[in-house]
Design a protein around this motif. Structure first.
Motif, PDB file in Angstrom:
ATOM      1  N   PRO A  50     -13.749  -7.194  20.831  1.00 51.69           N
ATOM      2  CA  PRO A  50     -13.221  -8.529  21.151  1.00 51.69           C
ATOM      3  C   PRO A  50     -13.108  -9.455  19.942  1.00 51.69           C
ATOM      4  O   PRO A  50     -13.809 -10.459  19.836  1.00 51.69           O
ATOM      5  N   PHE A  51     -12.222  -9.100  19.000  1.00 53.36           N
ATOM      6  CA  PHE A  51     -12.008 -10.038  17.907  1.00 53.36           C
ATOM      7  C   PHE A  51     -10.639  -9.822  17.272  1.00 53.36           C
ATOM      8  O   PHE A  51     -10.004  -8.776  17.423  1.00 53.36           O
ATOM      9  N   VAL A  52     -10.196 -10.867  16.570  1.00 54.45           N
ATOM     10  CA  VAL A  52      -8.959 -10.831  15.794  1.00 54.45           C
ATOM     11  C   VAL A  52      -9.348 -11.001  14.334  1.00 54.45           C
ATOM     12  O   VAL A  52     -10.090 -11.924  13.985  1.00 54.45           O
ATOM     13  N   ASP A  53      -8.877 -10.105  13.485  1.00 55.07           N
ATOM     14  CA  ASP A  53      -9.204 -10.146  12.060  1.00 55.07           C
ATOM     15  C   ASP A  53      -8.111 -10.934  11.330  1.00 55.07           C
ATOM     16  O   ASP A  53      -6.945 -10.548  11.331  1.00 55.07           O
ATOM     17  N   TRP A  54      -8.501 -12.034  10.702  1.00 53.12           N
ATOM     18  CA  TRP A  54      -7.575 -12.902   9.968  1.00 53.12           C
ATOM     19  C   TRP A  54      -7.746 -12.750   8.459  1.00 53.12           C
ATOM     20  O   TRP A  54      -7.246 -13.578   7.697  1.00 53.12           O
ATOM     21  N   SER A  55      -8.407 -11.691   8.003  1.00 55.65           N
ATOM     22  CA  SER A  55      -8.814 -11.609   6.600  1.00 55.65           C
ATOM     23  C   SER A  55      -7.722 -11.133   5.653  1.00 55.65           C
ATOM     24  O   SER A  55      -7.904 -11.186   4.439  1.00 55.65           O
ATOM     25  N   GLY A  56      -6.583 -10.682   6.173  1.00 55.85           N
ATOM     26  CA  GLY A  56      -5.565 -10.163   5.264  1.00 55.85           C
ATOM     27  C   GLY A  56      -4.162 -10.314   5.802  1.00 55.85           C
ATOM     28  O   GLY A  56      -3.925 -10.855   6.888  1.00 55.85           O
ATOM     29  N   ASN A  57      -3.219  -9.818   5.040  1.00 52.94           N
ATOM     30  CA  ASN A  57      -1.796  -9.886   5.372  1.00 52.94           C
ATOM     31  C   ASN A  57      -1.336  -8.557   5.951  1.00 52.94           C
ATOM     32  O   ASN A  57      -2.009  -7.538   5.829  1.00 52.94           O
ATOM     33  N   CYS A  58      -0.168  -8.558   6.597  1.00 57.92           N
ATOM     34  CA  CYS A  58       0.528  -7.320   6.947  1.00 57.92           C
ATOM     35  C   CYS A  58       1.820  -7.278   6.155  1.00 57.92           C
ATOM     36  O   CYS A  58       2.733  -8.078   6.393  1.00 57.92           O
ATOM     37  N   GLY A  59       1.882  -6.377   5.190  1.00 54.48           N
ATOM     38  CA  GLY A  59       3.067  -6.277   4.344  1.00 54.48           C
ATOM     39  C   GLY A  59       4.285  -5.795   5.082  1.00 54.48           C
ATOM     40  O   GLY A  59       5.413  -6.224   4.796  1.00 54.48           O
ATOM     41  N   ASN A  60       4.104  -4.881   6.031  1.00 56.74           N
ATOM     42  CA  ASN A  60       5.248  -4.384   6.788  1.00 56.74           C
ATOM     43  C   ASN A  60       5.897  -5.492   7.605  1.00 56.74           C
ATOM     44  O   ASN A  60       7.118  -5.677   7.583  1.00 56.74           O
ATOM     45  N   LEU A  61       5.087  -6.256   8.334  1.00 61.59           N
ATOM     46  CA  LEU A  61       5.643  -7.312   9.167  1.00 61.59           C
ATOM     47  C   LEU A  61       6.219  -8.464   8.345  1.00 61.59           C
ATOM     48  O   LEU A  61       6.980  -9.283   8.865  1.00 61.59           O
ATOM     49  N   MET A  74       2.489   4.205   5.631  1.00 62.43           N
ATOM     50  CA  MET A  74       1.729   3.435   4.653  1.00 62.43           C
ATOM     51  C   MET A  74       1.827   1.956   4.986  1.00 62.43           C
ATOM     52  O   MET A  74       2.936   1.454   5.240  1.00 62.43           O
ATOM     53  N   MET A  75       0.704   1.274   4.987  1.00 60.28           N
ATOM     54  CA  MET A  75       0.697  -0.164   5.187  1.00 60.28           C
ATOM     55  C   MET A  75       1.426  -0.827   4.018  1.00 60.28           C
ATOM     56  O   MET A  75       1.275  -0.410   2.864  1.00 60.28           O
ATOM     57  N   GLY A  76       2.195  -1.867   4.319  1.00 58.81           N
ATOM     58  CA  GLY A  76       2.944  -2.539   3.265  1.00 58.81           C
ATOM     59  C   GLY A  76       2.050  -3.152   2.211  1.00 58.81           C
ATOM     60  O   GLY A  76       2.341  -3.090   1.001  1.00 58.81           O
ATOM     61  N   THR A  77       0.958  -3.764   2.644  1.00 54.63           N
ATOM     62  CA  THR A  77       0.043  -4.368   1.680  1.00 54.63           C
ATOM     63  C   THR A  77      -0.645  -3.309   0.829  1.00 54.63           C
ATOM     64  O   THR A  77      -0.878  -3.519  -0.362  1.00 54.63           O
ATOM     65  N   ALA A  78      -0.964  -2.167   1.422  1.00 52.71           N
ATOM     66  CA  ALA A  78      -1.554  -1.076   0.641  1.00 52.71           C
ATOM     67  C   ALA A  78      -0.537  -0.528  -0.351  1.00 52.71           C
ATOM     68  O   ALA A  78      -0.908  -0.097  -1.450  1.00 52.71           O
ATOM     69  N   ALA A  79       0.747  -0.545   0.018  1.00 50.62           N
ATOM     70  CA  ALA A  79       1.793  -0.120  -0.913  1.00 50.62           C
ATOM     71  C   ALA A  79       1.841  -1.046  -2.123  1.00 50.62           C
ATOM     72  O   ALA A  79       2.101  -0.609  -3.250  1.00 50.62           O
ATOM     73  N   VAL A  80       1.592  -2.344  -1.905  1.00 48.51           N
ATOM     74  CA  VAL A  80       1.499  -3.285  -3.023  1.00 48.51           C
ATOM     75  C   VAL A  80       0.319  -2.914  -3.919  1.00 48.51           C
ATOM     76  O   VAL A  80       0.419  -2.925  -5.153  1.00 48.51           O
ATOM     77  N   ALA A  81      -0.809  -2.587  -3.301  1.00 48.97           N
ATOM     78  CA  ALA A  81      -1.982  -2.173  -4.074  1.00 48.97           C
ATOM     79  C   ALA A  81      -1.685  -0.903  -4.869  1.00 48.97           C
ATOM     80  O   ALA A  81      -2.102  -0.776  -6.027  1.00 48.97           O
ATOM     81  N   ILE A  82      -0.971   0.034  -4.254  1.00 49.01           N
ATOM     82  CA  ILE A  82      -0.603   1.276  -4.942  1.00 49.01           C
ATOM     83  C   ILE A  82       0.282   0.971  -6.140  1.00 49.01           C
ATOM     84  O   ILE A  82       0.048   1.469  -7.254  1.00 49.01           O
TER      85      ILE A  82
END
Length: 392
Positions: free
Chosen positions: A96-107, A313-321
């Motif tokens: 029961p939680f929503v994680d606001w700690s990061g971005n979604c690069g794909n969206l 691949m997550m969009g944000t992880a692609a940025v990290a890559i």
């Protein structure tokens, strides 16, 4: 038996890159959910269908994967020279939680299109034909993202011939620029090293690149874990021991990166950091059945999101890559053959993706000016989403 009428909230269901999510304009949310807090989180969980002990999200808009359990809230930007403020909420599937700690690069690709559709971009800035530049303030991480959205006859172009592995049908290409992608005042490498020895109880001491770019990410070598880098989802997600190992790596890496104080806090921070493993290029068969040739890629990368191996691949992880590949000596850079690089093409479970980044050393500290990738986006449905009136 009590009966509570449902309320309806204007919403748009969109695909962005290899993810899907429910998009809202802030002003359309019920008043109690227009500010951060328990009411907003409860509303978004009910929209998506969480928490669901069955992990199916049957009674909501979610698709029971990390790629489809997502929400977006947009509002007119409060920042100068920006069009829209973008807030991303990763909804836990079974907790029961929503994680606001990061971005979604794909969206992010869908954010630019939604901003135009929703009137956040002045009409005079939208060409009849060409490209509309949308300046996005990513409120979760406090970064600027620029989306270049194709326009045809004054409207967002959604169909086209751009193919993205992990997405079944072609669409129009949207180029995304992540400006100054390093997180936290340019501290790309929170330990000050491009490679660290990460001690993980029960696993051993692993070579790891810990980077804050796009999203905090922990890179390790596939071979050090007994993998080849050619794995598909079933090779990882069907093995509870493997998933537990990756979660342990993630928790201890998060502590080393200064994101949490104790490993016990990792369970409440599922969205970040990500953990990924890399390997030199090799032939493999993607989940679609397509053969990927080693000569067509620079390296192999597999990444986990919300406790499971991601289907692409997550969009944000692609940025990290992309950013890590641009820094000589990181595990990502070494897997790609080393040296100076401004772009790489990597193999993921669904196929390949090309990404680029610019990085430079300033006073002994690495920093990145931007990372670039292409995605696509499309409206799947628009109208109203309904939730019971006592859901939040």
């Amino acid at each position: 038996m009590s009966q509570v009428p449902q309320i309806r909230i204007p919403a748009t269901y969109m695909r962005g890159g290899t993810s899907k999510g429910v998009f809202f304009r802030l002003q359309d949310l019920p008043e109690a959910a227009q500010a951060p807090g328990p009411a907003r989180d409860a509303l978004l969980q009910r929209v998506i269908g969480s928490p669901d002990p069955y992990q199916k999200q049957i009674d909501g808009m979610g698709g029971a994967t990390s790629s489809t359990s997502k929400t977006v809230i947009l509002s007119p930007s409060t920042r100068p020279d920006h069009d829209v403020d973008y807030l991303f909420g990763q909804v836990s599937i079974d907790k029961p939680f929503v994680d606001w700690s990061g971005n979604c690069g794909n969206l992010t690709a869908a954010v630019g299109a939604f901003a135009i559709h929703s009137g956040f971009v002045p009409r005079e800035r939208i060409p009849d034909n060409g490209v509309c530049t949308v300046r996005i303030w990513q409120a979760n991480i406090g970064k600027t993202i620029i989306a270049h959205v194709p326009i045809h006859d004054g409207a967002v172009q959604e169909t086209g011939d751009f193919e993205l592995d992990g997405v079944t049908f072609p669409a129009a290409e949207i180029q995304i620029e992540f400006m100054d992608p390093a997180d936290g005042e340019g501290a790309m490498f929170p330990t000050g090293q491009v490679v660290d020895d990460l001690e993980v109880p029960g696993v051993g001491t692993l070579k790891a690149t810990l980077i804050n770019a796009g999203i905090p990410t922990i890179f390790v070598n596939a071979a050090d874990l007994g993998y080849t880098g050619k794995e598909l989802q079933d090779d990882i997600n069907g093995h509870a021991e493997a998933l537990a190992m990756f979660e342990t790596i993630r928790a201890h890496g998060a502590v080393r990166m200064g994101l949490i104080r104790d490993v016990s806090e990792a369970a409440a921070r599922q969205h970040t950091p990500k953990v990924a493993f890399v390997a030199p290029p090799a032939d493999y068969v993607a989940s679609s059945g397509k053969t990927i040739q080693a000569g067509d890629i620079d390296l192999l990368v597999r990444a986990l999101s919300m406790g499971k191996l991601h289907h692409a691949m997550m969009g944000t992880a692609a940025v990290a890559i992309a950013t890590a590949a641009a820094v000589p000596g990181t595990l990502v850079n070494l897997a790609a053959g080393g040296g100076e690089r401004t772009q790489v093409t990597f193999g993921h479970p669904s196929g390949t993706l090309r990404v680029g980044a610019e990085a430079r050393a300033v006073d002994g500290q690495w920093t990145a000016t931007k990372a670039i990738m292409s995605r696509s986006a499309r409206i799947l449905m628009e109208g109203w989403v309904r939730v019971p009136g006592d859901a939040f």
